[in-house]
Design a protein around this motif. Structure first.
Motif, PDB file in Angstrom:
ATOM      1  N   MET A 165       0.841  -1.191   0.000  1.00 19.73           N
ATOM      2  CA  MET A 165       0.000   0.000   0.000  1.00 19.73           C
ATOM      3  C   MET A 165       0.882   1.249   0.000  1.00 19.73           C
ATOM      4  O   MET A 165       1.816   1.344   0.776  1.00 19.73           O
ATOM      5  CB  MET A 165      -0.907  -0.036   1.231  1.00 19.73           C
ATOM      6  N   ALA A 166       0.569   2.181  -0.855  1.00 20.84           N
ATOM      7  CA  ALA A 166       1.353   3.407  -0.974  1.00 20.84           C
ATOM      8  C   ALA A 166       0.987   4.388   0.133  1.00 20.84           C
ATOM      9  O   ALA A 166      -0.168   4.516   0.516  1.00 20.84           O
ATOM     10  CB  ALA A 166       1.095   4.061  -2.326  1.00 20.84           C
ATOM     11  N   THR A 167       2.005   5.080   0.611  1.00 19.30           N
ATOM     12  CA  THR A 167       1.812   6.221   1.487  1.00 19.30           C
ATOM     13  C   THR A 167       2.108   7.456   0.650  1.00 19.30           C
ATOM     14  O   THR A 167       3.191   7.562   0.062  1.00 19.30           O
ATOM     15  CB  THR A 167       2.761   6.163   2.700  1.00 19.30           C
ATOM     16  N   ILE A 168       1.152   8.360   0.559  1.00 18.12           N
ATOM     17  CA  ILE A 168       1.321   9.579  -0.240  1.00 18.12           C
ATOM     18  C   ILE A 168       1.725  10.715   0.688  1.00 18.12           C
ATOM     19  O   ILE A 168       1.077  10.955   1.707  1.00 18.12           O
ATOM     20  CB  ILE A 168       0.015   9.929  -0.988  1.00 18.12           C
ATOM     21  N   VAL A 169       2.824  11.391   0.336  1.00 22.25           N
ATOM     22  CA  VAL A 169       3.332  12.516   1.119  1.00 22.25           C
ATOM     23  C   VAL A 169       3.590  13.685   0.181  1.00 22.25           C
ATOM     24  O   VAL A 169       3.759  13.488  -1.037  1.00 22.25           O
ATOM     25  CB  VAL A 169       4.626  12.141   1.886  1.00 22.25           C
ATOM     26  N   PRO A 170       3.647  14.901   0.724  1.00 22.93           N
ATOM     27  CA  PRO A 170       4.016  16.038  -0.135  1.00 22.93           C
ATOM     28  C   PRO A 170       5.409  15.819  -0.731  1.00 22.93           C
ATOM     29  O   PRO A 170       6.322  15.351  -0.039  1.00 22.93           O
ATOM     30  CB  PRO A 170       4.008  17.232   0.824  1.00 22.93           C
ATOM     31  N   LEU A 171       5.563  16.144  -1.985  1.00 20.21           N
ATOM     32  CA  LEU A 171       6.863  15.981  -2.639  1.00 20.21           C
ATOM     33  C   LEU A 171       7.927  16.817  -1.944  1.00 20.21           C
ATOM     34  O   LEU A 171       9.092  16.429  -1.895  1.00 20.21           O
ATOM     35  CB  LEU A 171       6.761  16.342  -4.123  1.00 20.21           C
ATOM     36  N   SER A 172       7.530  17.933  -1.372  1.00 19.90           N
ATOM     37  CA  SER A 172       8.490  18.806  -0.682  1.00 19.90           C
ATOM     38  C   SER A 172       9.130  18.124   0.530  1.00 19.90           C
ATOM     39  O   SER A 172      10.160  18.583   1.021  1.00 19.90           O
ATOM     40  CB  SER A 172       7.807  20.104  -0.260  1.00 19.90           C
ATOM     41  N   ALA A 173       8.566  17.004   1.004  1.00 18.64           N
ATOM     42  CA  ALA A 173       9.129  16.271   2.146  1.00 18.64           C
ATOM     43  C   ALA A 173      10.250  15.319   1.715  1.00 18.64           C
ATOM     44  O   ALA A 173      10.888  14.700   2.566  1.00 18.64           O
ATOM     45  CB  ALA A 173       8.027  15.486   2.855  1.00 18.64           C
ATOM     46  N   ILE A 174      10.480  15.209   0.411  1.00 16.55           N
ATOM     47  CA  ILE A 174      11.463  14.258  -0.126  1.00 16.55           C
ATOM     48  C   ILE A 174      12.722  15.009  -0.557  1.00 16.55           C
ATOM     49  O   ILE A 174      12.646  16.087  -1.157  1.00 16.55           O
ATOM     50  CB  ILE A 174      10.866  13.493  -1.332  1.00 16.55           C
ATOM     51  N   ASP A 175      13.867  14.428  -0.287  1.00 18.36           N
ATOM     52  CA  ASP A 175      15.149  14.992  -0.708  1.00 18.36           C
ATOM     53  C   ASP A 175      15.130  15.160  -2.235  1.00 18.36           C
ATOM     54  O   ASP A 175      14.896  14.184  -2.965  1.00 18.36           O
ATOM     55  CB  ASP A 175      16.264  14.036  -0.285  1.00 18.36           C
ATOM     56  N   PRO A 176      15.357  16.380  -2.735  1.00 13.21           N
ATOM     57  CA  PRO A 176      15.329  16.609  -4.186  1.00 13.21           C
ATOM     58  C   PRO A 176      16.285  15.702  -4.968  1.00 13.21           C
ATOM     59  O   PRO A 176      15.989  15.338  -6.112  1.00 13.21           O
ATOM     60  CB  PRO A 176      15.708  18.080  -4.334  1.00 13.21           C
ATOM     61  N   ALA A 177      17.402  15.315  -4.381  1.00 14.38           N
ATOM     62  CA  ALA A 177      18.343  14.424  -5.072  1.00 14.38           C
ATOM     63  C   ALA A 177      17.705  13.060  -5.318  1.00 14.38           C
ATOM     64  O   ALA A 177      17.916  12.444  -6.378  1.00 14.38           O
ATOM     65  CB  ALA A 177      19.630  14.277  -4.267  1.00 14.38           C
ATOM     66  N   LEU A 178      16.899  12.582  -4.375  1.00 14.07           N
ATOM     67  CA  LEU A 178      16.208  11.305  -4.561  1.00 14.07           C
ATOM     68  C   LEU A 178      15.163  11.408  -5.670  1.00 14.07           C
ATOM     69  O   LEU A 178      14.978  10.462  -6.446  1.00 14.07           O
ATOM     70  CB  LEU A 178      15.547  10.856  -3.260  1.00 14.07           C
TER      71      LEU A 178
ATOM     72  N   ALA B 115       4.696  12.497  -3.508  1.00  9.98           N
ATOM     73  CA  ALA B 115       5.550  11.316  -3.630  1.00  9.98           C
ATOM     74  C   ALA B 115       4.794  10.128  -3.063  1.00  9.98           C
ATOM     75  O   ALA B 115       3.971  10.267  -2.157  1.00  9.98           O
ATOM     76  CB  ALA B 115       6.856  11.517  -2.871  1.00  9.98           C
ATOM     77  N   ALA B 116       5.091   8.968  -3.609  1.00  6.97           N
ATOM     78  CA  ALA B 116       4.535   7.707  -3.099  1.00  6.97           C
ATOM     79  C   ALA B 116       5.676   6.920  -2.474  1.00  6.97           C
ATOM     80  O   ALA B 116       6.718   6.709  -3.106  1.00  6.97           O
ATOM     81  CB  ALA B 116       3.888   6.906  -4.221  1.00  6.97           C
ATOM     82  N   LEU B 117       5.468   6.506  -1.238  1.00  7.09           N
ATOM     83  CA  LEU B 117       6.432   5.668  -0.535  1.00  7.09           C
ATOM     84  C   LEU B 117       5.876   4.252  -0.462  1.00  7.09           C
ATOM     85  O   LEU B 117       4.676   4.064  -0.262  1.00  7.09           O
ATOM     86  CB  LEU B 117       6.675   6.205   0.872  1.00  7.09           C
ATOM     87  N   ASP B 118       6.762   3.272  -0.601  1.00  6.82           N
ATOM     88  CA  ASP B 118       6.302   1.889  -0.515  1.00  6.82           C
ATOM     89  C   ASP B 118       6.183   1.456   0.949  1.00  6.82           C
ATOM     90  O   ASP B 118       6.359   2.272   1.864  1.00  6.82           O
ATOM     91  CB  ASP B 118       7.196   0.965  -1.339  1.00  6.82           C
ATOM     92  N   GLU B 119       5.896   0.187   1.147  1.00 13.91           N
ATOM     93  CA  GLU B 119       5.672  -0.334   2.498  1.00 13.91           C
ATOM     94  C   GLU B 119       6.907  -0.222   3.394  1.00 13.91           C
ATOM     95  O   GLU B 119       6.794  -0.248   4.621  1.00 13.91           O
ATOM     96  CB  GLU B 119       5.184  -1.785   2.423  1.00 13.91           C
ATOM     97  N   ASP B 120       8.087  -0.055   2.807  1.00 13.76           N
ATOM     98  CA  ASP B 120       9.319   0.121   3.573  1.00 13.76           C
ATOM     99  C   ASP B 120       9.769   1.580   3.615  1.00 13.76           C
ATOM    100  O   ASP B 120      10.910   1.870   3.981  1.00 13.76           O
ATOM    101  CB  ASP B 120      10.431  -0.748   2.978  1.00 13.76           C
ATOM    102  N   ASP B 121       8.888   2.482   3.209  1.00 12.04           N
ATOM    103  CA  ASP B 121       9.147   3.924   3.153  1.00 12.04           C
ATOM    104  C   ASP B 121      10.227   4.316   2.149  1.00 12.04           C
ATOM    105  O   ASP B 121      10.886   5.341   2.294  1.00 12.04           O
ATOM    106  CB  ASP B 121       9.478   4.490   4.540  1.00 12.04           C
ATOM    107  N   TYR B 122      10.422   3.494   1.114  1.00 13.56           N
ATOM    108  CA  TYR B 122      11.303   3.869   0.016  1.00 13.56           C
ATOM    109  C   TYR B 122      10.493   4.633  -1.028  1.00 13.56           C
ATOM    110  O   TYR B 122       9.319   4.332  -1.261  1.00 13.56           O
ATOM    111  CB  TYR B 122      11.931   2.636  -0.643  1.00 13.56           C
ATOM    112  N   LEU B 123      11.150   5.580  -1.675  1.00 12.62           N
ATOM    113  CA  LEU B 123      10.501   6.367  -2.718  1.00 12.62           C
ATOM    114  C   LEU B 123      10.187   5.464  -3.908  1.00 12.62           C
ATOM    115  O   LEU B 123      11.087   4.876  -4.512  1.00 12.62           O
ATOM    116  CB  LEU B 123      11.414   7.528  -3.144  1.00 12.62           C
ATOM    117  N   ALA B 124       8.906   5.351  -4.234  1.00 10.98           N
ATOM    118  CA  ALA B 124       8.471   4.498  -5.339  1.00 10.98           C
ATOM    119  C   ALA B 124       7.979   5.307  -6.531  1.00 10.98           C
ATOM    120  O   ALA B 124       8.011   4.822  -7.664  1.00 10.98           O
ATOM    121  CB  ALA B 124       7.368   3.553  -4.873  1.00 10.98           C
ATOM    122  N   GLY B 125       7.514   6.545  -6.295  1.00 10.81           N
ATOM    123  CA  GLY B 125       6.997   7.348  -7.397  1.00 10.81           C
ATOM    124  C   GLY B 125       6.815   8.794  -7.004  1.00 10.81           C
ATOM    125  O   GLY B 125       6.796   9.130  -5.816  1.00 10.81           O
TER     126      GLY B 125
END
Length: 177
Positions: free
Chosen positions: A1-14, A48-58
């Motif tokens: 299941m995806a966790t949707i977060v604001p893109l601004s919460a993600i490191d721009p390099a990622l 951003a979408a994070l996967d079940e392990d909180d890795y950036l998926a999309g």
């Protein structure tokens, strides 16, 4: 299941790494980049979408653009994309979840509380028609670079507001991210 977060919460390099993985390192030469050149993505509509392990998926980014009609009048729009999902994770619903989050935010009237601006994208019509994106109204529109006309898609609740002709490009209007 995806966790949707604001893109601004993600490191721009990622985000850049994901975009390179999804579209290749020549992605900056694409026509969509020319359309939104000099613009900042709209933070309130980019996720951003994070996967079940909180890795950036999309990721998904939306941008202020305009269709400038033959009389030189800019018609503000919101450009959807890129919608990017990490290779190997495609087909798991991350793209659909990102589209739902962004279009839901657009429809909530983030910018003025008024009816949402028309949305435009360059994409696969068979995939994006589930969100009412269509090339039906874009036949007289042009882009600053190569594109396939059938992939220039628009979405609006009121097609009468769409100019019949024009050139897509950046719109440094009053939208706040």
């Amino acid at each position: 299941m995806a966790t949707i977060v604001p893109l601004s919460a993600i490191d721009p390099a990622l985000v850049e790494e994901l975009l390179d993985a999804a579209f290749g390192d020549q992605r900056h030469a694409r026509t969509a980049y020319r359309i939104r050149e000099g613009m900042e993505a709209l933070d309130a509509l980019s996720f951003a979408a994070l996967d079940e392990d909180d890795y950036l998926a999309g990721t998904i980014q939306l941008w202020p653009v305009a269709l400038t009609d033959p009389e030189g009048r800019p018609h503000p729009m919101i450009m959807v994309g890129p919608v990017a999902v990490m290779p190997g994770r495609q087909g798991e619903g991350f793209g659909k979840a990102l589209m739902a989050a962004s279009l839901g935010a657009v429809e909530s009237g983030f910018e003025t509380g008024a009816a949402p601006l028309p949305q435009v994208m360059i994409g696969d019509p068979d995939y994006y028609d589930r969100w009412a994106f269509t090339a039906q109204h874009t036949g007289g529109w042009h882009c600053p670079g190569p594109y396939e006309q059938h992939r220039l898609l628009a979405r609006t609740s009121n097609p009468a507001v769409l100019p019949r002709e024009g050139m897509l490009g950046p719109w440094p209007g009053q939208l706040a991210g």
